[in-house]
Design an enzyme around this catalytic site. Structure first.
Site, short mmCIF file in Angstrom:
data_model
loop_
_atom_site.label_atom_id
_atom_site.label_comp_id
_atom_site.label_asym_id
_atom_site.label_seq_id
_atom_site.Cartn_x
_atom_site.Cartn_y
_atom_site.Cartn_z
CE1 TYR A 53 -35.33 -8.91 40.69
CE2 TYR A 53 -35.86 -7.07 39.41
CZ TYR A 53 -35.35 -7.47 40.54
OH TYR A 53 -34.81 -6.75 41.72
CG HIS A 81 -37.26 -3.46 50.03
ND1 HIS A 81 -38.14 -3.42 49.01
CD2 HIS A 81 -35.91 -3.41 49.59
CE1 HIS A 81 -37.24 -3.78 47.85
NE2 HIS A 81 -36.12 -3.41 47.96
NE ARG A 277 -3.40 36.13 24.53
CZ ARG A 277 -2.14 35.50 24.88
NH1 ARG A 277 -1.80 34.68 23.81
NH2 ARG A 277 -1.51 35.72 25.99
CG ASN A 405 -28.87 -5.57 46.35
OD1 ASN A 405 -29.27 -6.17 45.20
ND2 ASN A 405 -29.61 -5.55 47.49
CG ASN A 408 -28.01 -8.11 42.30
OD1 ASN A 408 -27.92 -8.65 41.21
ND2 ASN A 408 -28.89 -7.29 42.55
CD GLN A 409 -27.91 -2.62 43.09
OE1 GLN A 409 -27.40 -1.29 43.25
NE2 GLN A 409 -29.34 -2.73 43.32
#
Length: 495
Positions: A53, A81, A277, A405, A408-409
C-alpha cells in the site's frame, strides 16, 4: 547543556518537552541496522512485485488504482494532495514533539523507511527549525495525515517554517539552519504522515500540564483548609481507605503530608462545603483517570503507528490500522473531563474564599478596603470566564465520528481534535490554579490566621515572596501567571 534523546528506547514525556529546544538524537548501531534491514526488505518485496500500500497503489479510497511508477514522483503525489490544512499554525513545541515522536516510531524498524529519513529528523531536532503546520485538517484515522504532510513538505523545502522563531519560506529556513532538503520516495513519504504522532504528542503534553495543575490544587486545598481553620478529618486515612478507590487513597497520603500539623480553629461548621470536604474524593477520581491516560501515552510512545508494517525475519508485509488513534482520542477526552472538574473545584474554592458569609469573616472579595478597593473581584471574574470556557468545550471529540474518504474511513476517532483541545484546556486550568493561589496569598494579608501546618506555611511563604499584597488595587494578570508557576514548582518538589 543539550538534552540527549536515545531512540533505541521508548520515548518519555520529558523527551517531548525537551524537544521544544534543540536536542541531540542518539541513533545507535543496532537501531540503524534494524531500520536498514526493514528498508532492504521493502526493496526485496517490491522486486517480487508484491502489493505494498502506498508504494504500488494509490492512497485511501483510491487503493484499487495503481500508484505512480517513479517512487520519487509517488512521494510528490502523496504529499501534494494533503496540502489542505487550515486555521492557525500549531505551537512550535507541539510540532517539534510530534516530529520527535515520529522519529521514535520510525526507529522501531517496522515502517520500511530509509535510514536517512530518521537522520534528517535528528538533524532538524538539533536546530531551532520548526515546520509551519496548520492546526485543522486531521481526523486522526489514517494518522495525522494533513498536519504531518505539511511538516514533511517543510523538511523538503516546500511551504514555510520557523527558524529562531522567525517565519520563513521553508527552503530558506533549511539553508539558514544548515539542513539539506529531505529526499523522499513514496514509502518514505507515507511513513512520515501515516501515524498518530501529533495526536499522541499533544495528549502527552496536555497530560503533563494537567498533572501539574492536579498536584497544585491538592496543595492549595490544604492551604485553604488551614487558613480557614478547617478540621482536617476529611483527609483521615481510615476514611479514605474505607472508600476503597486507589486514587483517593493516594491523594489523601499526599494531602496529609502537606497539611501535617494543621490545628482546627473550632470555629468552622462540623462539615465543610464539598469543595473542601469532598476534595480527596474528587481529586482521587481525577488521579485514577490520569493513571489511565499515563498507560495510554506510555504505549503510544513506545509503539509503531503506521501502515503497512514490515517484518523481515518472517518475510511478512502486514496491512492494518495501527494509525487509528482511538486510544489517545479516548485518553484526551478523559483529560478534558478531568480538567473541567478540577478547574471547577478550584474556581469554587476561590468563590468560597472571597465570600464573607463563608470565609470566616474575611472582607468581601478579600479587598483591603472594601468599596475603596476591590481585591480579587477582577480575578474571580476572569477565573469564572476560564472555567466556563473549559466547560463549554468538553463535548467528547471521540464520539463525533463522520464517514469520509468515500467511506474508506467510515469510522474516525478524531483524536487530534481531542488532544489539541485538551492541551488548550490544560493551559487554562493552569491560570485558574494561579487565580486561587493569588486569592490565598491575599487572604493571609487581610485577616486569615497564620497556617499551623508547616507545609501550608511553606507554600504561603513562596507565594508571598512572588506576589505582593493587593493594597491598593492593581492589574493582576501577571500575578496570576507568576503564582501558577510558584505552585507548579512547589508541587514538583513535593512529588
Amino acid at each position: 547543556m543539550t538534552t540527549e534523546v536515545d531512540l533505541a528506547v521508548p520515548l518519555r514525556i520529558a523527551d517531548l518537552r525537551a524537544a521544544r529546544d534543540p536536542v541531540k538524537i542518539v541513533i545507535g548501531p543496532q537501531l540503524r541496522d534494524r531500520v536498514a534491514a526493514g528498508r532492504t526488505f521493502l526493496s526485496e518485496v517490491l522486486g517480487d512485485d508484491r502489493a505494498v500500500y502506498g508504494a504500488t497503489t494509490g492512497f485511501g479510497a483510491l487503493v484499487g488504482y495503481a500508484g505512480r511508477a517513479d517512487l520519487r514522483d509517488q512521494a510528490d503525489n502523496t504529499l501534494a494532495h494533503l496540502g489542505a490544512g487550515q486555521g492557525p499554525e500549531l505551537d512550535a513545541e507541539v510540532v517539534r514533539a510530534t516530529l520527535l515522536l515520529r522519529a521514535g516510531s520510525l526507529a522501531r524498524g517496522a515502517s520500511g523507511v530509509s535510514p536517512h529519513v530518521i537522520d534528517a529528523l535528528a538533524a532538524m531536532l538539533a536546530t531551532t527549525f520548526v515546520p509551519a503546520v496548520p492546526r485543522l485538517g486531521s481526523v486522526g484515522a489514517s494518522g495525522d495525515l494533513i498536519p504531518l504532510g505539511a511538516a514533511a513538505q517543510a523538511l523538503r523545502g516546500r511551504g514555510h517554517a520557523y527558524l529562531d522563531g522567525v517565519r520563513l519560506p521553508a527552503a530558506e529556513a533549511l539553508a539558514r539552519a544548515g539542513l539539506e532538503p529531505l529526499p523522499l520516495d513514496g514509502r518514505d513519504a507515507l511513513a512520515l504522515v501515516n501515524g498518530t504522532s501529533l495526536t499522541t504528542a499533544a495528549t502527552a503534553l496536555a497530560l503533563e500540564e494537567v498533572r501539574a495543575a492536579h498536584r497544585g490544587v491538592q496543595v492549595l486545598t490544604c492551604l485553604l483548609a488551614d487558613l480557614l481553620g478547617s478540621d482536617p478529618q476529611f483527609l483521615d486515612a481510615r476514611l479514605l481507605q474505607a472508600y476503597g478507590h486507589p486514587g483517593a487513597i493516594g491523594v489523601g497520603v499526599h494531602m496529609r503530608r502537606i497539611s501535617a500539623g494543621l490545628v482546627p480553629s473550632g470555629k468552622r461548621p462540623l462539615q465543610e462545603p464539598y469543595s473542601i470536604r469532598c476534595s480527596p474524593q474528587l481529586l482521587g477520581a481525577a488521579e485514577d483517570a490520569l493513571r489511565y491516560v499515563d498507560a495510554v501515552i506510555a504505549a503510544d510512545l513506545g509503539g509503531v503507528t503506521d501502515n503497512p508494517l514490515f517484518f523481515p525475519d518472517e518475510d511478512l508485509v502486514v496491512h492494518g490500522g495501527n494509525f487509528f488513534g482511538q486510544p489517545a482520542a479516548f485518553a484526551a477526552d478523559l483529560l478534558s473531563m478531568v480538567v473541567a472538574q478540577v478547574g471547577n473545584l478550584a474556581e469554587r474554592q476561590l468563590d468560597l474564599l472571597v465570600d464573607p458569609n463563608r470565609n470566616g469573616g474575611l472582607p468581601p472579595m478579600l479587598a483591603a478596603g472594601p468599596g475603596q478597593q476591590h481585591g480579587l473581584q477582577g480575578v474571580q471574574l476572569a477565573a469564572t470566564a476560564l472555567i466556563t470556557e473549559i466547560r463549554r468545550d468538553t463535548m467528547p471529540a471521540s464520539m463525533q465520528s463522520v464517514p469520509t474518504n468515500l467511506h474508506n474511513q467510515d469510522v474516525i476517532p478524531l483524536g487530534t481534535q481531542a488532544a489539541l483541545r485538551a492541551l488548550d484546556q490544560a493551559r487554562l486550568l493552569h491560570l485558574i490554579v494561579g487565580s486561587l493561589a493569588v486569592g490565598l496569598r491575599q487572604a493571609a494579608y487581610v485577616g486569615a490566621r497564620t497556617p499551623t501546618a508547616s507545609g501550608c506555611a511553606e507554600i504561603l511563604a513562596a507565594l508571598a515572596a512572588a506576589v505582593p499584597v493587593i493594597d491598593p488595587d492593581r492589574p493582576l494578570s501577571d500575578d496570576v501567571r507568576r503564582a501558577a508557576e510558584v505552585v507548579a514548582d512547589f508541587s514538583v518538589r513535593l512529588s
